[in-house]
Design a protein around this motif. Structure first.
Motif, mmCIF file in Angstrom:
data_model
loop_
_atom_site.group_PDB
_atom_site.id
_atom_site.type_symbol
_atom_site.label_atom_id
_atom_site.label_comp_id
_atom_site.label_asym_id
_atom_site.label_seq_id
_atom_site.Cartn_x
_atom_site.Cartn_y
_atom_site.Cartn_z
ATOM 1 N N GLU A 168 -75.258 75.126 62.390
ATOM 2 C CA GLU A 168 -74.338 76.504 62.095
ATOM 3 C C GLU A 168 -75.066 76.986 60.627
ATOM 4 O O GLU A 168 -74.878 78.557 60.637
ATOM 5 N N ARG A 188 -76.074 81.145 60.738
ATOM 6 C CA ARG A 188 -75.572 82.182 59.773
ATOM 7 C C ARG A 188 -76.803 82.627 59.152
ATOM 8 O O ARG A 188 -76.842 83.683 58.593
ATOM 9 N N ALA A 215 -75.837 80.970 53.321
ATOM 10 C CA ALA A 215 -75.350 80.461 54.426
ATOM 11 C C ALA A 215 -74.924 79.160 54.231
ATOM 12 O O ALA A 215 -73.812 78.620 54.802
ATOM 13 N N ASP A 250 -71.501 79.222 52.507
ATOM 14 C CA ASP A 250 -70.183 80.032 53.669
ATOM 15 C C ASP A 250 -70.058 78.704 54.598
ATOM 16 O O ASP A 250 -68.663 78.706 54.708
#
Length: 417
Positions: free
Chosen positions: A23, A27, A108, A111
């Motif tokens: 993930e 991102r 990222a 996040d």
């Protein structure tokens, strides 16, 4: 060297970061390309981005580097860094791009992981990234100095040769009429083409001719899409549009999987499909230098008609005094060849053999396991991957050799791919 406080933090958080890397990298690339769409257009392989392989390669490389530092804080993984540095140098990656990557990568991470990214965690992982970036920057600087810089040179297509229904060779000479410098057998160049939508995409192709030839040659397989995977837009462009007299922009030769064997070292050259391209260059060098030791040649393909560069494959092997040739085909094998999957059954191995593999990952994994089981040292089995190197980056990876991409190729990349 990774500091002790950072090593402790990275060791504790490595499982969580590794689990989230898929993930995180998704991102990361989304943020990077939103800020710099020119990078996707002119540097990154759009096919590998669409398929997700580049994201997996980046995640694997970063996690593998971090895991290595935790276990060996004062020693860097030479094999992993060397492979990436050669890929980056062929793409012309610049030092300032590492800071751009760092900005979007850590945005990222924050996040995805949220409050888990404390100041101590952020500082520790930033140290890991900076160590990796500094090592790659230094390695790439050395490669640029050896190769004459990060620029590209115009090469004219002197001849186009159809090898099979899906494979074409391009013989190239410098458009400026300047000299052609020798390269190491097994190396590749990045080829830049301008596509109909204006994108200037780069792909890496093995140099498939003799290293001391007056012309350079690349041999390109058309990558066909299907089952949800994109076709090769650069290979399709080269097949459909590039003819004798056209001009291509090429990097200097790069690549760390090169022929490195003295005249008394037994060599095994194993390939499958378009993986034959660097192997033919290696065979040409062995034949040209009068290699005295045994040379075992192993190749697998769908049929003799699909075997690109087959005549040269046979001729160079025939020019060696102690060559043993094994060709395997799925159909229409004919005299002197075998039907079925390429493998080591019935293939004699000599003590001290140094092996070079190029082909699909399952083929290379199986051969590597078989070679080691039969006594070949792990450090003497070297391999080249066409595409993001998911193997060396940690996805079903073998132990990296201590001493140390054909079809559309794009490297494991931290700053590009």
């Amino acid at each position: 060297m990774l500091s002790q406080p950072s090593a402790a933090v990275v060791r504790a958080t490595l499982p969580a970061v590794t689990d989230a890397l898929g993930e995180i990298t998704e991102r990361f690339y989304a943020g990077l390309f939103a800020a710099r769409p020119d990078l996707l257009r002119d540097l990154f392989n759009r096919g590998n981005q669409a398929s997700g392989t580049q994201r997996r390669a980046l995640a694997g490389a970063f996690a593998a580097f971090a895991a290595h530092l935790v276990e060996h804080p004062d020693r860097r993984p030479a094999a992993l860094l060397g492979r990436i540095a050669h890929k980056h140098a062929s793409l012309g990656v610049a030092p300032e791009q590492y800071e751009l990557v760092r900005h979007h990568l850590f945005a990222a991470i924050a996040d995805v992981l949220g409050d888990a990214v404390t100041p101590a965690v952020a500082a520790a992982w930033d140290e890991v990234y900076r160590l990796m970036a500094d090592a790659l920057t230094a390695a790439e600087r050395g490669l640029y100095e050896q190769g004459g810089g990060a620029g590209r040179r115009d090469w004219e297509v002197a001849e186009r040769v159809t090898e099979t229904s899906d494979v074409v060779s391009f013989l190239l000479r410098p458009a400026d009429g300047g000299p052609v410098t020798p390269y190491r057998a097994g190396q590749y160049v990045s080829v830049q083409v301008e596509l109909p939508d204006g994108a200037r995409q780069l792909r890496q192709y093995s140099l498939s001719g003799a290293p001391d030839a007056a012309l350079r040659r690349i041999t390109v397989k058309r990558v066909r899409g299907g089952d949800g995977t994109p076709g090769g837009e650069v290979s399709e462009h080269l097949h459909a549009r590039v003819q004798a007299g056209d001009v291509l922009r090429l990097s200097e030769p790069y690549g760390d999987v090169v022929l490195d064997a003295d005249a008394d070292t037994p060599v095994l050259l194993a390939s499958a499909g378009i993986g034959v391209t660097p192997v033919v260059a290696m065979l040409a060098e062995l034949a040209g230098t009068g290699h005295r030791a045994p040379v075992t040649v192993l190749h697998g393909d769908r049929s003799p008609a699909d075997h690109a560069l087959r005549a040269e494959h046979e001729a160079y092997a025939a020019g060696l005094p102690r060559a043993d040739v094994h060709f395997f085909y799925g159909r229409d094998a004919g005299p002197g060849a075998r039907t079925g999957r390429a493998g080591l059954d019935g293939v004699a191995l000599h003590p001290g053999t140094r092996a070079y593999l190029c082909g699909p990952l399952p083929f290379m994994r199986e051969l590597r396991d078989g070679l080691i089981a039969r006594g070949v040292a792990a450090a003497d089995v070297r391999y080249e991957v066409f595409g993001p190197d998911l193997w060396l980056a940690g996805e079903d990876a073998p132990p990296a050799p201590a001493s140390h991409p054909g079809a559309e190729r794009s490297g494991v990349a931290v700053a590009a791919g």
